[in-house]
Design an enzyme around this catalytic site. Structure first.
Site, PDB file in Angstrom:
ATOM      1  N   GLU A 265       0.651  -1.052   0.010  1.00 38.30           N
ATOM      2  CA  GLU A 265       0.006  -0.194  -0.262  1.00 38.30           C
ATOM      3  C   GLU A 265       0.740   1.088  -0.374  1.00 38.30           C
ATOM      4  O   GLU A 265       1.503   1.938   0.860  1.00 38.30           O
ATOM      5  CB  GLU A 265      -1.158   0.118   1.204  1.00 38.30           C
ATOM      6  CG  GLU A 265      -2.013   0.734   1.023  1.00 38.30           C
ATOM      7  CD  GLU A 265      -2.158   1.835   1.495  1.00 38.30           C
ATOM      8  OE1 GLU A 265      -1.976   2.787   0.692  1.00 38.30           O
ATOM      9  OE2 GLU A 265      -2.413   2.185   3.095  1.00 38.30           O
ATOM     10  N   CYS A 299      -1.365   8.702   2.886  1.00 37.16           N
ATOM     11  CA  CYS A 299      -1.549   8.721   1.476  1.00 37.16           C
ATOM     12  C   CYS A 299      -2.879   9.159   0.290  1.00 37.16           C
ATOM     13  O   CYS A 299      -2.505   8.998  -0.612  1.00 37.16           O
ATOM     14  CB  CYS A 299      -0.514   7.491   1.570  1.00 37.16           C
ATOM     15  SG  CYS A 299      -2.424   6.081   1.900  1.00 37.16           S
TER      16      CYS A 299
HETATM   17  C1  UN1 Z   1      -2.721   6.289   4.800  1.00 37.26           C
HETATM   18  O1  UN1 Z   1      -2.127   7.577   5.064  1.00 37.26           O
HETATM   19  O2  UN1 Z   1      -1.293   5.639   5.203  1.00 37.26           O
HETATM   20  O3  UN1 Z   1      -7.861   7.194   4.051  1.00 37.26           O
HETATM   21  C2  UN1 Z   1      -4.075   5.571   5.350  1.00 37.26           C
HETATM   22  C3  UN1 Z   1      -6.963   7.689   5.024  1.00 37.26           C
HETATM   23  C4  UN1 Z   1      -7.681   7.152   6.104  1.00 37.26           C
HETATM   24  C5  UN1 Z   1      -6.475   6.299   6.096  1.00 37.26           C
HETATM   25  C6  UN1 Z   1      -5.272   6.116   5.479  1.00 37.26           C
HETATM   26  N1  UN1 Z   1      -8.366   6.761   6.341  1.00 37.26           N
HETATM   27  O4  UN1 Z   1      -7.476   8.566   4.804  1.00 37.26           O
END
Ligand code: UN1
Length: 513
Positions: A265, A299
């Protein structure tokens, strides 16, 4: 400040913490490898950790291997019961853990609490899942034969997590792994190991009360060599890694080289499309949360805004009215919406990207300063930037883990906006704001967004745990969290049972001996 000493005591975070834990027990402390963690919020030292060696890793893997032998025998709903208790403990500790996440990582308190809530939610999800590890049954083509598939525990799951979601991503992996009958070894980010120490402290009593053997929930604090050892280790059938595409490519290559499973991921370059049919009041809230929330370090952060030319000026003016008023400051301070970046290196990448994009022809509209002064003592506070840019710029094509939002213009129909949205290497999250059904459905169709997550009238970040989380292309292809993401944590087996007194061959083949 902000009662942090009390929080550290409550969470069992010592002045110096050991390098690894196999559940309740902690490995030896070697002062020689101590690393002090400083808060990006105020620069104060919080506590120190020891860095584990590859020999320590060896010790942890051996304990995990032993634990797997018994953990896999426990009925899944009984494992679910333990996860239920972990969820309840997290409820009890939501406030202090959320605070430590905020203080160690720098996200605002609301988001720290939100992160712990994600952990609680995934626990609930995993408890239900523990009674639903379903396979299919199929009708055999042969008489008096039965055929079905079943899912068996896989073994050791390596979890490499990133600084930005320092505990939630662990729980997505470890809680699913646990109900699936796997044991996990968690290597938290070197930048945020203290929250991992805290989590281990929180779950300790649950492990003790339920006689969970040492080696089911392991933590190992260390550098890249620990991740590398895990990636190369054939005793670890699944390595789940969250972080940069650069890191993921390395892990993926090594795990792939031994034909192990990698759940990756990685980076995103997420866009929101604003069409002429967008509800702009609603869209602006999603855009700003997506672009400056977590100081642009999710992310799923919104990095590109693809705006129809007919509303471009309006959108730009609205953002230019909001950005100067963003409360930037100490993440534990009530009312702050933008905290610091994780460290100076991140600030460097932020300023470099802004210089580079301007050299390519981009226009910096606002932001981009590194804040100084008493309220900003660490040199890690920046003002979120808005840049008018073109999609094809090299800088726009890259994920810069900081609050930079590129405003990109399109002039044709929704297909043009979709082509721009898809026109990057990454494929994590995407959104369209439109009240026009044709545009929305085109965005969700097979010729629409190519991302793992595609939303309508919702921003790119802040996904619920119930869906599968992850993305395509350079994002790595893995799916964590909800839906049927659990399947990757199990060994799949197809079983055919013959209860006749004949041995008919499939495909009607005759083979008489
Ligand atoms: C991440 O940034 O690795 O959807 C996860 C989102 C959060 C998870 C982010 N629930 O922004």
């Amino acid at each position: 400040p902000h009662g942090i000493q009390h929080v550290l005591r409550e969470l069992g975070v010592q002045p110096q913490n050991a390098a690894y834990s196999t559940g309740r027990q902690w490995g030896r402390v070697s002062a020689a490898t101590a690393k002090t963690i400083h808060s990006p919020a105020d620069g104060h030292p919080i506590a120190a950790v020891s860095m584990a060696s590859v020999e320590d890793y060896e010790q942890v893997v051996r304990t995990a291997q032993e634990a797997f032998k018994t953990w896999r025998l426990m009925p899944a709903p009984k494992r679910g019961e333990i996860v239920r208790q972990i969820g309840n403990k997290l409820r009890e500790f939501k406030e202090p853990l959320g605070k430590l996440v905020s203080y160690e990582m720098g996200k605002i308190m609301q988001e720290g609490l939100g992160e712990v809530q994600e952990m609680i939610d995934i626990c609930d999800f995993a408890v239900g899942l523990s009674r639903q590890l379903h396979g299919f049954t199929m009708h055999s083509e042969r008489p008096a034969h039965r055929m079905y598939d079943q899912y068996q525990p896989l073994g050791i799951v390596g979890v490499i997590s990133a600084f930005n979601f320092p505990v939630a991503v662990w729980s997505w992996n470890a809680m699913l792994a646990a109900v699936c009958g796997d044991v996990s070894i968690w290597k938290p980010s070197e930048k945020t190991p203290l929250v991992a120490v805290a989590v281990q402290h929180i779950i300790r009593d649950v492990l003790a009360e339920n006689d969970v053997p040492e080696g089911v929930f392991n933590v190992i604090i260390g550098g890249a060599e620990i991740g590398a050892a895990m990636a190369a280790d054939t005793r670890v059938p699944l390595v789940s890694a969250t972080g940069s595409t650069r890191m993921g490519k390395k892990v993926g290559e090594v795990v792939g080289g031994r034909l192990g499973r990698a759940l990756l991921e990685l980076g995103g370059n997420n866009a929101i499309i604003l069409t002429p049919h967008a509800d702009l009041d609603m869209a602006m809230r999603a855009v700003v949360f997506g672009a400056v929330g977590t100081a642009g370090q999710r992310c799923t952060t919104t990095r590109r805004l693809i705006i129809h030319e007919s509303i471009f000026e309006d959108v730009k003016q609205r953002l230019l009215a909001i950005y100067p008023k963003l409360p930037i400051g100490n993440p534990l301070q009530e009312g702050t919406l933008v905290g610091p970046l994780i460290d100076k290196q991140a600030v460097d990448m932020f300023t470099k990207a802004l210089t580079a994009v301007q050299a390519e022809g981009g226009t910096l509209l606002i932001g981009g300063e590194v804040l100084a002064g008493a309220d900003y003592p660490t040199g890690t506070y920046v003002t979120p930037a808005l840049v008018e840019a073109r999609n094809e710029y090299h800088t726009v094509q890259e994920e810069t883990f900081a609050p930079i939002l590129y405003l990109i213009r399109y002039s044709g129909g929704v297909e043009e906006a979709i082509a721009l949205q898809n026109g990057v290497k990454q494929g994590l999250s995407s959104s369209i704001f439109t009240l026009n059904m044709r545009e929305a459905e085109a965005f969700l169709s097979q010729t629409g967004s190519d991302c793992g997550i595609a939303n309508v009238n919702i921003g790119t970040s802040g996904a619920e745990i119930g869906g599968a989380f992850g993305g395509e292309k350079e994002t790595g292809g893995g799916r964590e969290s909800g839906s049927d993401a659990w399947k990757v944590y199990m060994r799949r087996q197809t079983n055919t049972i013959n209860y006749s007194d004949q041995l008919p061959l499939a495909q009607g083949i005759k083979f008489d001996v």
